[in-house]
Design an enzyme around this catalytic site. Structure first.
Site, PDB file in Angstrom:
ATOM      1  N   ASN A 127     -74.245  42.849 -14.545  1.00  0.00           N
ATOM      2  CA  ASN A 127     -73.813  41.951 -13.485  1.00  0.00           C
ATOM      3  C   ASN A 127     -72.740  40.996 -13.936  1.00  0.00           C
ATOM      4  OD1 ASN A 127     -74.922  39.394 -14.512  1.00  0.00           O
ATOM      5  ND2 ASN A 127     -76.767  40.628 -14.501  1.00  0.00           N
ATOM      6  N   CYS A 128     -72.099  40.410 -12.961  1.00  0.00           N
ATOM      7  CA  CYS A 128     -71.098  39.391 -13.213  1.00  0.00           C
ATOM      8  C   CYS A 128     -71.473  38.142 -12.423  1.00  0.00           C
ATOM      9  CB  CYS A 128     -69.736  39.871 -12.773  1.00  0.00           C
ATOM     10  SG  CYS A 128     -69.257  41.417 -13.501  1.00  0.00           S
TER      11      CYS A 128
END
Lengths: 429, 349, 79
Positions: A242-243
């Site tokens: 994820n970011c």
């Protein structure tokens, strides 16, 4: 399920002709690592750099941080379902970890959500990776790649390099060996009948493209809440894809070193009976949030837990998942403590959480991410500073001519990570 | 000659002008210490001097808020004090509000450190404790002596620019400001300690008591939709390409106002989203998913409602402080009132 | 933001996916959105149907603005 985790202390990383470990030094064959990364035709260029604590070096935009590990025995491979075989499952036998060094993936931004690691200066106090020797893998993607394709290429490159380096520790005698064991539910319950039964509800970030986490390669938004043996996570059963906001990012390193699981094992057999982990996710549809919090409460009840710790990843609407889990679990009679971070605005005067509930009577704070900090200019930047103003925590005009900048500490990787890894906390003034 | 200068604010009662009958007393300044100022000054010692005292009637202040504040600010300005103190107001409501208002204005406009004191149930305390350090007093003037040490200590710290510690240490009302510190144990260990106590039924202290959000009563519904003016607001981060006002992707400090005049729908050629908290691909392809201009225009043409305001207001909701959001709302509300907007559709992602 | 505007006596209908947050922040008229990445519509169903969904929701929003409410109300169904 029982795992022996051997820790090999790494004090420095150096480039050499052959990848190996000697006298606590990890030697890395640069060319082999670069070739490994460039096997993926989505990546045009790759170069490596080493940086150590105390150096006037900044790394940004950082995508993920991974500790090299290797599965020595017991079946399964590290990072199963992603770069290792999906079966047999991991979490048993023996694993070696190269402690004190990390693989850091760097490259131009995918979203706004990649962060900063400073190896010295004021920001270093807030970042766990300012204290490790970091092998930075700087990647340059092919032109015109879709962002999710680029994200995936970056994610896999880091994991492959970590697994490759981990191999160097396969035949090394570890400095310490810790043994972790969790038994099947009935045996585990009867092992310490006098101690309160405790579980961990681990909420994985799963809000969609670029905001995802993987369990044995399964995108976390595609599963329903399930039970996990805590030792599985130490073999890389969960990887970060994820970011989210940098400060909140549970890097793959943090999955391998989950602080709640570590804490549960420390108290296991003394103050609590640690029963295991319930994995759940954070969704973008209300029906999913409702269904999955119902299922978490059901699993908690079914395991007969007296108390649970719940952590989240990210902020904003995941606060709703956190509160739903808290309310529903408490209403079934199990005690809950939440661990999370706060976002009360630059002046610290606003509400810390997007959602609340009356049952959330116990919360351990991981600090507030809106505090601003001066980031001095560094002698060297690994990656590029050109995105600072648009990265989360920065703002238009926050960068000064000399390369120093002002930003909220949410731009620092894992500074307020909401699983209780750090000592940072916030209190009311 | 004292090292530090103080100006003090009192109401008509503590200033010795008179009781309720003198509540309309206009602000006056006297170059002397008066009432509670005598005790404060004595306790501070000879390095500190109350150079002047301003006295204003509570009703006069309440009825002439802006004018009274301006007058008082001008009175204070020429003394260039090191610290400004007001009250303490104990449990006097109007006096408390006046102390808070004046202190906040002095700090904002003159940049001088300020201090007041109140009983915690004083309505002024709730309104201003966030902005102004407010010493916790009892509910009557009889408690002044007991809280004198706190006043003295804080005045000295403010004057000398020394660090002010937490509310329980220094004896002021908790301001609700969240401040970072490095705890002895990491979060997971503190959480586990809390859980062990909670399971055992022992007392424990949470790091974050759950806040109570305030409420606004529902506005009256639109009576005549056929002539109603409708406006669109969003927290979904929809902006023209290039984000001309540089609205932040997270923890926004501003909102934008963009024209939709002459447009039948939101085109992806004109608009995008900079929201940092969700998967943006769908909205980037079709911004109508957040700003439903396409269907609103059709309904407008068919006369289902009066007219659509020819712009929309937009910001990023993710990680945006509730304080900022309240400010945006207030500013947008003012704008809409001036334009006689009858109803608002606010879309969040 | 909702409260800031409604304070001026202008009714606001909050169209939001995460209804619990909408409740927490104190919106008085709430219409549940489809999902966080697409509150008004559903691109998975194609453009035509997505727009139909949006039209229904916006019509419901306009109706909600015409309904007197005493307390926080979630308009789950068409009225």
């Amino acid at each position: 399920m029982k795992l022996e985790l051997g820790k090999i202390e790494i004090r420095d990383v150096r480039f050499a002709d052959r990848t190996s470990i000697e006298d606590h030094i990890l030697f890395v064959n640069k060319r082999e690592v670069e070739e490994l990364v460039l096997e993926d035709d989505k990546i045009l260029e790759c170069h490596l750099d080493i940086t150590r604590p105390g150096e006037a070096v900044r790394i940004t935009p950082v995508k993920d941080v991974i500790e090299p590990r290797v599965k020595v025995s017991g079946g399964g491979e590290i990072f199963p379902g992603v770069i290792g075989k999906v079966s047999p499952a991991v979490g048993e036998g023996r694993t070696h970890a190269l402690e004190g060094c990390c693989v850091v993936t760097v490259g131009r931004i995918v979203g706004f959500q990649e962060g900063v690691i400073d190896m010295s200066g004021p920001a270093a106090d807030y970042c766990p990776f300012s204290k490790t020797v970091n092998l930075c893998v700087v990647i340059e993607p092919k032109e015109g790649l879709e962002i999710h394709v680029y994200e995936r290429a970056g994610r896999l490159a880091g994991l492959k390099v970590a697994a490759y380096l981990g191999e160097a520790g396969r035949c090394i005698e570890p400095d310490t060996v810790d043994v972790y064991e969790t038994k099947p539910i009935l045996q585990q319950a009867s092992e310490y009948p006098e101690l309160p039964k405790v579980g961990y509800v681990h909420m994985l970030q799963s809000q969609g493209l670029l905001h995802d986490t993987y369990y044995y390669g399964v995108d976390a938004k595609r599963f329903i809440p399930t039970f996990m043996y805590p030792t599985e996570i130490m073999d890389g059963a969960i990887v970060s894809g994820n970011c989210v906001a940098p400060c909140d990012k549970v890097t793959t390193y943090h999955h391998l070193h989950n602080p709640v699981i570590d804490e549960c094992y420390r108290r296991h057999g003394k103050e609590i009976n640690f029963m295991g982990v319930i994995l759940t996710n954070e969704n973008v549809f209300l029906a999913d949030k409702e269904r999955h919090s119902d299922m978490v409460a059901k699993l908690v009840e079914w395991l007969g837990l007296d108390g649970v710790l719940i952590t989240e990843e990210g902020y904003g609407n995941p606060d709703t998942d956190l509160m739903m889990n808290c309310r529903k679990v408490e209403r079934r009679g199990t005690k809950v403590v939440l661990i999370t971070d706060e976002f009360p605005g630059k002046d610290g005067k606003s509400q810390s959480l997007a959602d609340t509930c009356d049952e959330a009577t116990a919360l351990a704070s991981c600090g507030q991410g809106n505090m601003t900090l001066h980031f001095p200019a560094m002698d060297k930047v690994i990656g590029t500073q050109e995105y600072i103003e648009s990265q989360i925590g920065g703002w238009a005009g926050c960068v000064n001519e000399d390369g120093s900048f002002e930003a909220e500490i949410q731009i620092i990787i894992a500074s307020t990570i909401a699983n209780g890894f750090n000592r940072l906390a916030a209190k009311g003034y | 000659m004292a090292k530090y200068k103080i100006v003090h604010y009192l109401n008509q009662f503590f200033g010795g002008v008179g009781g309720e009958e003198m509540a309309g007393f206009k602000p006056e300044i006297k170059e002397e210490k008066i009432g509670p100022g005598l005790a404060v000054s004595q306790a501070l010692g000879e390095d500190y001097e109350i150079a002047a005292t301003i006295i204003c009637g509570d009703n006069y202040f309440g009825e002439n808020l802006n004018e009274a504040t301006d007058t008082i600010i001008e009175m204070i300005r020429k003394y260039e004090p090191d610290v400004f103190i007001a009250g303490p107001a104990f449990n006097a409501g109007r006096y408390g509000v006046a102390c808070g208002t004046v202190c906040k204005a002095v700090e904002e406009r003159l940049g001088i450190p300020v201090l007041t004191g109140m009983y915690e149930e004083n309505p002024g305390a709730d309104m201003f404790k966030k902005d102004v350090i407010t010493v916790r007093t009892g509910n009557s003037a009889a408690t002044l002596r007991k809280t004198l040490p706190q006043f003295v200590n804080l005045i000295k710290k403010l004057a000398e620019g020394r660090e002010i510690l937490g509310p329980s240490v220094e004896g002021y009302l908790e301001r609700g400001i969240r401040v970072n510190y490095f705890a002895e144990k990491r979060g997971a260990a503190r959480g586990m300690d809390m859980l062990i106590k909670k399971m055992a039924g022992e007392p424990f202290e949470t790091d974050l008591p759950m806040p109570k959000f305030d409420r606004v009563p529902p506005a009256a519904p639109i009576q005549d939709i056929k002539s109603a003016k409708i406006a669109i607001v969003t927290s979904g981060g929809i902006v023209p390409h290039g984000n001309p006002d540089h609205i932040e992707s997270s923890n926004a400090t501003k909102y934008g106002v963009y024209s939709i005049e002459g447009m039948d729908r939101m085109s992806s050629e004109d608009f995008t989203t900079i929201h940092g908290g969700y998967d943006r691909q769908f909205v980037m392809a079709d911004p109508n998913l957040v700003v439903p201009l396409d269907v609103l225009r059709e309904m407008e043409k068919e006369g289902e409602f009066g007219e659509l305001v020819n712009y929309f207001c937009t910001t990023t909701g993710t990680g945006t402080a509730t304080g900022s959001a309240a400010k945006f709302g207030d500013s947008i509300g003012q704008r809409f009132t001036e334009e006689h907007v009858d109803g608002v559709i606010l879309v969040s992602t | 933001m909702v409260k800031g505007i409604e304070k001026y006596g202008i009714p606001v209908v909050h169209m939001a996916t995460v209804v619990p947050i909408s409740r927490t922040i104190g919106a008085n008229r709430i219409i549940p959105g489809i999902g966080i990445p697409y509150p008004l519509g559903d691109p998975a169903q194609g453009e035509t149907d997505s727009k139909k969904i949006r039209e229904k929701m916006v019509r419901r929003a306009l109706k909600a603005l015409q309904v007197p409410v005493e307390e926080q109300t979630v308009f789950e169904k068409d009225i």
